[in-house]
Design an enzyme around this catalytic site. Structure first.
Site, PDB file in Angstrom:
ATOM      1  CG  ASN A   1      -6.888  -1.059   1.380  1.00 19.65           C
ATOM      2  OD1 ASN A   1      -6.168  -0.684   0.461  1.00 19.65           O
ATOM      3  ND2 ASN A   1      -6.411  -1.435   2.555  1.00 19.65           N
TER       4      ASN A   1
ATOM      5  CG  HIS B   1      -3.314   2.964   2.423  1.00 24.44           C
ATOM      6  ND1 HIS B   1      -3.716   2.626   1.156  1.00 24.44           N
ATOM      7  CD2 HIS B   1      -3.512   1.860   3.207  1.00 24.44           C
ATOM      8  CE1 HIS B   1      -4.121   1.367   1.167  1.00 24.44           C
ATOM      9  NE2 HIS B   1      -4.006   0.878   2.387  1.00 24.44           N
TER      10      HIS B   1
ATOM     11  CB  CYS C   1      -0.946  -0.011   1.184  1.00 31.31           C
ATOM     12  SG  CYS C   1      -1.897  -1.527   1.279  1.00 31.31           S
TER      13      CYS C   1
END
Ligand code: UT7
Length: 321
Positions: free
Chosen positions: A274, A244, A110
């Protein structure tokens, strides 16, 4: 000389999947998912390939930047879920665009987009590049265990990109890794070697969610504080925070600890879930296309996740000089 962002782009699959649809085959509910995470739906690939999404995002970014694919000196792709192990995803993007520069992939989960920016920064600093494409593309749906309600409800698929040119937009950047292969893990291919005697689990995603939660809040808080200190600015001076997008509660806890204005924190989570490394460039692209970022404003990026890795940076928007 380092870089500035000349243009951004993004691409999501057409199919939106609601929490209620997931509760049709999992022991979960819209109430649990939305209350615990802030996610209401996510986009998942049906007929789209990751190569296609990545190329779409890249084309949008090139068009926004006014840069032709033939002008690119480097293509960096951050992904952990590529359509193929070889060639790298960046090569597939370059082929679709008709670019013929060096291409390489970055695997930093990520935090991948910021790691990609750091690679690009090195090329600018060494005078090796005038135009770089950084594209983050993730098809998380291919690595999830769709019977694991604790993880599969959290993710979506998508791609986003930025075209960089020479400039002074990068004020500070930090990368950090705390090597830990257990907390977030996707095992590699088992293969078919007749000589391999190791036990190989399925190549599906697993995560210790609570552990990651604590790591995530600290990563954002430390990332903002450290990059601000490096650039001699205060967190309160930053106009846009692009973190993020893993969990609304992580964003809320970080906002509280940093004492920053909640409205300055970008959010895409509710409708995308996500997207691993694609979260940050997607949120950035949304801000840019909404006309929310003005020249001269400060933008902080923090990505964190598998590795465990953290990438944070501070940009001054539009800084050509
Ligand atoms: O990009 C990579 C980074 N990833 C992250 O940053 C994720 C960070 N972690 C999180 O966002 C949260 O820890 C989760 C959303 C993953 C989990 O939230 P939580 O509040 O930490 O829940 P929990 O894991 O403590 O589970 C609480 C309960 C458990 O049931 P019991 O043991 O209390 O009976 C779980 O089995 O919730 C249950 N549960 C669910 N229930 C309904 C877990 N997933 C679900 C679900 N639906 N989807």
């Amino acid at each position: 000389m380092s870089f500035r962002i000349l243009g951004t782009g993004s691409a999501l699959p057409a199919r939106s999947v609601t929490n209620d649809e997931l509760s049709g085959f999992l022991d979960t509910s819209d109430d649990w998912i939305s209350t615990r995470t802030g996610i209401r739906s996510r986009r998942l690939c049906t007929t789209e390939t990751l190569d296609e999404l990545a190329a779409l995002a890249a084309r949008e970014a090139l068009a926004a930047a006014g840069v032709a694919a033939s002008e690119l000196d480097l293509v960096v792709c951050s992904t952990t879920t590529a359509d193929h192990i070889m060639p790298g995803e960046a090569c597939a993007v370059a082929e679709a665009l008709g670019a013929s520069c060096p291409c390489l992939d970055v695997s930093a989960a990520c935090a991948g987009f910021v790691f990609g920016l750091d690679v690009a920064d090195g090329w600018f600093a060494r005078g090796r590049a005038r135009r770089v494409l950084v594209v983050s593309a993730e098809k998380m749906s291919r690595v999830l265990d769709w019977s694991d309600r604790a993880s599969c409800v959290l993710f979506g698929d998508g791609a986003a990109a930025a075209v960089l040119g020479e400039g002074k937009g990068l004020l500070s950047l930090r990368l950090e890794s705390r090597p830990d292969a257990e907390t977030i893990n996707i095992p590699g291919l088992a293969g078919t070697s007749p000589f391999d005697e190791t036990e190989r689990p399925a190549s599906t995603f697993s995560m210790d969610g609570r552990r990651v939660f604590k790591f995530a809040v600290n990563a954002i808080v430390d990332g903002v504080r450290q990059t601000c200190a490096d650039a001699h600015v205060e967190p309160q001076d930053i106009d846009h925070f692009v973190f993020h997008q893993a969990n609304e509660r992580i964003l809320g806890a970080a906002v509280q600890r940093l004492g920053i204005e909640d409205a300055r924190v970008a959010r895409t989570l509710a409708e995308t879930g996500n997207l691993s490394s694609a979260c940050i460039p997607l949120a950035l692209d949304r801000l840019v296309r909404a006309g929310s970022i003005e020249d001269g404003q400060l933008v902080a990026l923090v990505g964190y996740g598998g590795g465990l890795s953290v990438g944070s940076c501070l940009l001054r928007w539009g800084s050509g000089t």
